[in-house]
Design an enzyme around this catalytic site. Structure first.
Site, PDB file in Angstrom:
ATOM      1  N   HIS A  11       0.813  -1.207   0.000  1.00 43.43           N
ATOM      2  CA  HIS A  11       0.000   0.000   0.000  1.00 43.43           C
ATOM      3  C   HIS A  11       0.859   1.275   0.000  1.00 43.43           C
ATOM      4  O   HIS A  11       1.746   1.443   0.832  1.00 43.43           O
ATOM      5  CB  HIS A  11      -0.933   0.043   1.218  1.00 43.43           C
ATOM      6  CG  HIS A  11      -1.788   1.273   1.222  1.00 43.43           C
ATOM      7  ND1 HIS A  11      -3.030   1.311   0.641  1.00 43.43           N
ATOM      8  CD2 HIS A  11      -1.551   2.534   1.670  1.00 43.43           C
ATOM      9  CE1 HIS A  11      -3.530   2.531   0.751  1.00 43.43           C
ATOM     10  NE2 HIS A  11      -2.650   3.289   1.369  1.00 43.43           N
TER      11      HIS A  11
ATOM     12  N   HIS B  17      -2.211   3.793  -8.238  1.00 46.69           N
ATOM     13  CA  HIS B  17      -2.571   2.942  -9.376  1.00 46.69           C
ATOM     14  C   HIS B  17      -2.297   3.652 -10.685  1.00 46.69           C
ATOM     15  O   HIS B  17      -2.479   4.859 -10.803  1.00 46.69           O
ATOM     16  CB  HIS B  17      -4.038   2.507  -9.302  1.00 46.69           C
ATOM     17  CG  HIS B  17      -5.011   3.628  -9.092  1.00 46.69           C
ATOM     18  ND1 HIS B  17      -5.208   4.230  -7.872  1.00 46.69           N
ATOM     19  CD2 HIS B  17      -5.846   4.256  -9.952  1.00 46.69           C
ATOM     20  CE1 HIS B  17      -6.131   5.167  -7.979  1.00 46.69           C
ATOM     21  NE2 HIS B  17      -6.521   5.217  -9.239  1.00 46.69           N
TER      22      HIS B  17
ATOM     23  N   ASN C 291      -3.680   9.531 -11.667  1.00 47.07           N
ATOM     24  CA  ASN C 291      -4.350  10.645 -11.013  1.00 47.07           C
ATOM     25  C   ASN C 291      -3.781  10.778  -9.605  1.00 47.07           C
ATOM     26  O   ASN C 291      -3.696   9.791  -8.869  1.00 47.07           O
ATOM     27  CB  ASN C 291      -5.863  10.406 -10.961  1.00 47.07           C
ATOM     28  CG  ASN C 291      -6.493  10.429 -12.334  1.00 47.07           C
ATOM     29  OD1 ASN C 291      -6.119  11.234 -13.183  1.00 47.07           O
ATOM     30  ND2 ASN C 291      -7.439   9.540 -12.577  1.00 47.07           N
TER      31      ASN C 291
ATOM     32  N   GLY D  35      -8.678  14.144  -9.330  1.00 47.25           N
ATOM     33  CA  GLY D  35      -9.798  13.215  -9.257  1.00 47.25           C
ATOM     34  C   GLY D  35      -9.430  11.826  -8.770  1.00 47.25           C
ATOM     35  O   GLY D  35     -10.164  10.866  -9.033  1.00 47.25           O
TER      36      GLY D  35
END
Ligand code: AMP
Ligand code: ZN
Length: 112
Positions: A45, A98, A85, A91
């Site tokens: 993560h 990712h 992003n 957004g």
């Protein structure tokens, strides 16, 4: 552990796998914006690209390599986009780093 993409990486939430190795997992976007729309995420993560440091340089290279390898496997030689992003103004809606791999149609520039 409340992160959606961590749960997908661990298999607790189902996804359609496209590619995986020891560092990353790639799966079909649930709401595709192009004929090919794949998300490439690190297994570990990280909130966003903005939160990476020098210790992540090899991982970041690996994620881009994986996206391009998937693009080659899917025959996207005519062109495609790899989009990240980052944060509220861009957004970003899932706070687990990712890469969007999008292709299979012509795309406008600039994005909105
Ligand atoms: P972003 O807006 O850049 O944070 O992108 C998040 C992406 O995750 C969006 O394109 C969503 O369609 C996608 N997404 C959200 N939930 C899921 C899910 N359960 N499986 C696959 N993709 C998802
Ligand atoms: Zn996560």
């Amino acid at each position: 552990m409340s992160c959606l993409f961590c749960k997908i990486v661990e298999g607790a939430i189902p996804s359609t796998a496209v590619y995986q190795d020891e560092l990353c997992y790639a799966f079909a976007d649930i709401n595709p914006k192009a004929p090919v729309h794949v998300l490439v995420v690190p297994r570990a993560h990280i909130d966003s690209l903005h939160d990476t440091g020098a210790n992540h340089r090899a991982l970041l290279g690996h994620l881009f390599w994986a996206a391009t390898e998937i693009a080659r496997q899917k025959g996207l030689g005519q062109g495609y986009r790899v989009v990240v992003n980052i944060g509220e103004h861009a957004g970003q809606s899932v706070d687990h780093l990712h890469l969007h791999l999008m292709g299979g149609r012509p795309m406008a520039w600039p994005p909105g």
